[in-house]
Scaffold this motif. Structure first.
Motif, PDB file in Angstrom:
ATOM      1  N   ASP A 188       0.812  -1.224   0.000  1.00  0.00           N
ATOM      2  CA  ASP A 188       0.000   0.000   0.000  1.00  0.00           C
ATOM      3  C   ASP A 188       0.844   1.271   0.000  1.00  0.00           C
ATOM      4  N   GLY A 189       2.121   1.121   0.341  1.00  0.00           N
ATOM      5  CA  GLY A 189       3.049   2.261   0.263  1.00  0.00           C
ATOM      6  C   GLY A 189       2.838   3.332   1.310  1.00  0.00           C
ATOM      7  N   CYS A 226       0.460  -1.115   6.233  1.00  0.00           N
ATOM      8  CA  CYS A 226       0.024  -2.510   6.018  1.00  0.00           C
ATOM      9  C   CYS A 226       1.025  -3.533   6.544  1.00  0.00           C
ATOM     10  N   GLY A 227       2.290  -3.172   6.620  1.00  0.00           N
ATOM     11  CA  GLY A 227       3.301  -4.103   7.136  1.00  0.00           C
ATOM     12  C   GLY A 227       3.887  -5.014   6.065  1.00  0.00           C
ATOM     13  N   CYS A 236       5.931  -4.399   3.605  1.00  0.00           N
ATOM     14  CA  CYS A 236       7.305  -4.164   3.137  1.00  0.00           C
ATOM     15  C   CYS A 236       8.324  -4.199   4.277  1.00  0.00           C
ATOM     16  N   CYS A 284       8.704   1.318   2.244  1.00  0.00           N
ATOM     17  CA  CYS A 284       7.975   2.493   1.758  1.00  0.00           C
ATOM     18  C   CYS A 284       8.237   3.749   2.582  1.00  0.00           C
TER      19      CYS A 284
HETATM   20 FE1  FES Z   1       2.631  -1.222   3.414  1.00  0.00          FE
HETATM   21 FE2  FES Z   1       5.166  -0.406   3.377  1.00  0.00          FE
HETATM   22  S1  FES Z   1       3.946  -1.015   1.743  1.00  0.00           S
HETATM   23  S2  FES Z   1       3.925  -0.817   5.107  1.00  0.00           S
END
Ligand code: FES
Ligand code: NAD
Length: 293
Positions: A225-226, A230-231, A233, A245
């Protein structure tokens, strides 16, 4: 709405679009990314910026069709629009903060793999515009999947192209070219920037560690999700937990735990896997937005 001014299909399953986004174009720097959404309910898709034109107010994005959302996105034509085009996000490449005189003395090697050629291009172009000539290796599975060849030729000091099947120029993976340049042609590099599939960045980093070349990699492929929320990455860089991100996307390739990141990427794809990760990682499962400690 963010209008698509140009939509092309430079290679199979690879799409290039120029999008009208003046505010992003005014502020972005090489290495940063945007998040695009086709409509209100659409998936958020993080994409590293491939090029920008501050005067025209446009951003160039390049993407590969991998799932339903990118397949739908590939159907967009010139004149269509994105409902959201958020950015610039993430940290810019560290190169742009370096003193120009010391940058000019640096022997820089870029390694671009497949679609990863797109995020390499603005960095090489930025350096070229300031009189810094960098060597660039571009690897593609075959000739038909090679992108941005002419653009890269115009800004690279030396361009080395290799295809896995030998259908164009050199034959073999990018790591073979690095070995050849350093071990047979006597090239010396002070830094390597490798952007492409995770497996490529892993093996480039293993090799450059042996060759003693500091290496930067871009962990864009693990983003979802950038936003830091969301966790998806989360990765280990040395002993530290980082989020691509928010803290990246660029990291020290010799410190990134690629095996853990790739395993986690697979695990994150299922609901059960995500639940397990959440349980195991507790408070460090997501990174927050990056502005809330
Ligand atoms: Fe979701 Fe980095 S893309 S926390
Ligand atoms: P690909 O699989 O065609 O690989 C591109 C090149 O990488 C190959 O030609 C080869 O030279 C090299 N390579 C691949 N495996 C290697 C290995 N084991 N050892 C050494 N070199 C190796 O690439 P593709 O299909 O275009 O790549 C798609 C991937 O690129 C996606 O997973 C996407 O997420 C990723 N990508 C990454 C970024 C980034 O910022 N890092 C940006 C865009 C795309």
């Amino acid at each position: 709405m963010y209008k698509i001014l140009k939509a092309e299909n430079p290679a199979e399953n690879i799409y290039l679009m120029d999008v009208e986004a003046p505010r992003v174009a005014r502020h972005c720097e090489p290495g940063q990314f945007v998040i695009v959404k086709m409509d209100e309910k659409g998936e958020r898709i993080p994409l590293t910026i491939c090029d920008y034109d501050r005067e025209a107010g446009t951003i160039t994005i390049v993407f590969q069709t991998v799932g339903a959302s990118t397949k739908k996105m590939a159907e967009l034509k010139t004149g269509d629009s994105f409902s959201d085009f958020v950015g610039p996000l993430g940290c810019a490449s560290e190169l742009i903060d370096e003193d120009l005189d010391s940058l000019k003395k640096k022997r820089i090697l870029f390694v671009a793999g497949g679609v990863g050629t797109a995020p390499v291009y603005p960095q090489v172009k930025w350096l070229h515009e300031r009189g810094v000539a960098a060597d660039v290796i571009v690897g593609a599975k075959n000739k038909d999947l090679l992108i941005l060849e002419e653009e890269m030729k115009a800004v690279a000091g030396n361009l080395y192209i290799t295809t896995d099947d030998g259908s164009y120029q050199r034959k073999g993976m990018v790591t073979e070219v690095i070995k050849d340049l350093v071990q047979n042609e006597g090239k010396v590099y002070d830094v390597c920037i490798a952007i492409g599939p995770m497996i490529m960045m892993k093996f480039v980093s293993l090799l450059t560690k042996e060759l003693n070349i500091p290496t930067v990699v871009s962990m864009n492929p693990i983003m979802v999700d950038g936003t830091g929320m969301c966790g998806a990455c989360r990765l280990m860089v040395g002993s530290e937990v980082k989020f691509a991100c928010v803290d990246g996307p660029e990291f020290d390739g010799h410190l990134v735990d690629f095996d853990q990141a790739m395993k986690r990427q697979q695990q994150y794809k299922t609901e059960e896997g995500r639940a397990l990760l959440k349980l195991q990682e507790g408070d460090t499962h997501h990174g927050g937005c990056g502005n809330c400690n």
